[in-house]
Enzyme design. Sequence first.
Site, short mmCIF file in Angstrom:
data_model
loop_
_atom_site.label_atom_id
_atom_site.label_comp_id
_atom_site.label_asym_id
_atom_site.label_seq_id
_atom_site.Cartn_x
_atom_site.Cartn_y
_atom_site.Cartn_z
N HIS A 136 0.80 -1.23 0.00
CA HIS A 136 0.00 0.00 0.00
C HIS A 136 0.83 1.28 0.00
O HIS A 136 0.29 2.37 -0.10
CB HIS A 136 -0.96 0.03 1.20
C1 UD1 Z 1 -2.44 5.53 5.60
C2 UD1 Z 1 -1.17 6.04 6.28
C3 UD1 Z 1 -0.11 4.99 6.24
C4 UD1 Z 1 -0.60 3.69 6.84
C5 UD1 Z 1 -1.88 3.27 6.12
C6 UD1 Z 1 -2.46 2.01 6.68
C7 UD1 Z 1 -0.72 8.45 6.09
C8 UD1 Z 1 0.13 9.45 5.42
N1 UD1 Z 1 -0.65 7.21 5.59
O1 UD1 Z 1 -2.12 5.28 4.24
O2 UD1 Z 1 1.02 5.41 6.98
O3 UD1 Z 1 0.39 2.69 6.71
O4 UD1 Z 1 -2.84 4.34 6.25
O5 UD1 Z 1 -3.50 1.56 5.85
O6 UD1 Z 1 -1.40 8.77 7.03
N2 UD1 Z 1 -9.57 4.64 1.19
C9 UD1 Z 1 -10.76 3.97 1.12
N3 UD1 Z 1 -11.38 3.63 2.28
C10 UD1 Z 1 -10.87 3.92 3.48
C11 UD1 Z 1 -9.65 4.61 3.55
C12 UD1 Z 1 -9.01 4.95 2.40
O7 UD1 Z 1 -11.25 3.68 0.04
O8 UD1 Z 1 -11.49 3.57 4.51
C13 UD1 Z 1 -8.87 5.00 -0.06
C14 UD1 Z 1 -9.07 6.41 -0.50
O9 UD1 Z 1 -9.24 6.44 -1.87
C15 UD1 Z 1 -7.75 7.09 -0.14
C16 UD1 Z 1 -6.76 5.96 -0.20
O10 UD1 Z 1 -7.48 4.80 0.16
O11 UD1 Z 1 -7.45 8.14 -0.96
C17 UD1 Z 1 -5.60 6.11 0.72
O12 UD1 Z 1 -6.01 6.39 2.07
P1 UD1 Z 1 -5.14 7.36 3.00
O13 UD1 Z 1 -5.68 7.40 4.37
O14 UD1 Z 1 -4.94 8.64 2.31
O15 UD1 Z 1 -3.71 6.68 3.04
P2 UD1 Z 1 -3.27 5.16 3.16
O16 UD1 Z 1 -2.60 4.78 1.90
O17 UD1 Z 1 -4.35 4.28 3.68
#
Ligand code: UD1
Length: 361
Positions: A208
């Site tokens: 991820h």
């Molecule tokens: C975040 C953390 C990362 C951690 C990871 C665990 C930061 C900078 N990054 O990364 O350190 O290892 O979480 O998973 O804080 N999305 C969904 N559903 C959700 C959440 C996210 O569909 O419930 C999608 C969205 O399109 C979003 C993308 O996932 O844009 C990424 O989510 P985001 O919280 O921005 O970062 P992670 O890659 O999950």
Amino acid sequence: MHLTIIAGARPNFVKIAPIIHAISHHNDQDAAKIDFCLVHTGQHYDEKMSGSFFKDLNIPLPDVNLNVGSHSHAEQTAKIMVAFEKHLMNQPTDCVLVVGDVNSTMACAIVAKKLGVKVVHVEGGLRSRDMRMPEEINRLLTDSITDYFFTTSALADTNLLNEGVTADRVFMVGNTMIDSLVSSLDKAVMPKVEHDIATAEYILLTLHRPSNVDDAHKLETLIETIDRVASGVKVLFPIHPRTASKLTNIERFDNIEFLSPLPYLEFLYLMKNAKAVVTDSGGIQEETTYLKVPCLTLRENTERPETIEIGSNQLIGNDLVALEKSLTAILSGNWKKGEVPPLWDGNASKRIVDHLAQLFN
Ligand code: UD1
């Protein structure tokens, strides 16, 4: 004392759960009570990335959900700060406890500090020294304004001391993610997957990190390589939403079974019984070290070097030849066994709560 506990993203829930259980236990002991408010920033919000973890880890639903959702880094951080500031002004507290290194960690630490509230960072002091990682920026900013640090390793203590933190603010307590693991191991649940995991070997894959998944071509090359070098051993791949959004045409990977993000207890089952784990996660490097399951980490560096030095983990970076060589070694049974780092014993949260009771009463 009153404590405000912050959680926002999937790994945070695993880290705060045992602290909440330890607080309940402390309060049952007729000690000076610790009241707490659990704030969920809403950084992760899907049932599979959030809700299921509250059930599996047996923690109460959040008292407050800031519902910030997914945005760019600046917008997500800003939305958390605005919403958390409003909350904290209405509901004062003695201390804000943040865990890990996600945007929610940094955003809430800044808000608390600016309102004159003490900040406690669980898992403070980790450093990858890689400023391309958003998490490293979050770690440095959070630790620069943290009052008390609860650390997972002696190296984290050294990092903090080298940055000028005084020793009386640093407490090496162990690893709360391992506390959850220890207390959940015998509750692990076999997930329903196509591959016969009860009798046949498998490799577990998670990806991820933006550096591995945001470039669709790079991501596909990586998965193609793993598909090939698994040499007939099935690869189970629960896909993070960030990764899923970049992948098309997944049917062409013969050896890989794609799964939705799994609940904690099902993922634990897969991790515990895997022949090998290939990952770019931080927490999974620690969990496989505890479980002594061979782990290959698709990153050039790690903020958790003890998982390599004494655990079952190895860094692979972007080196697909090294990946093939190491995976082949693991599949043929040639891998280090590893040891569990000091204090990763399931009792870190109790130590944290004991320290908090002393520091704030
Ligand atoms: C975040 C953390 C990362 C951690 C990871 C665990 C930061 C900078 N990054 O990364 O350190 O290892 O979480 O998973 O804080 N999305 C969904 N559903 C959700 C959440 C996210 O569909 O419930 C999608 C969205 O399109 C979003 C993308 O996932 O844009 C990424 O989510 P985001 O919280 O921005 O970062 P992670 O890659 O999950």
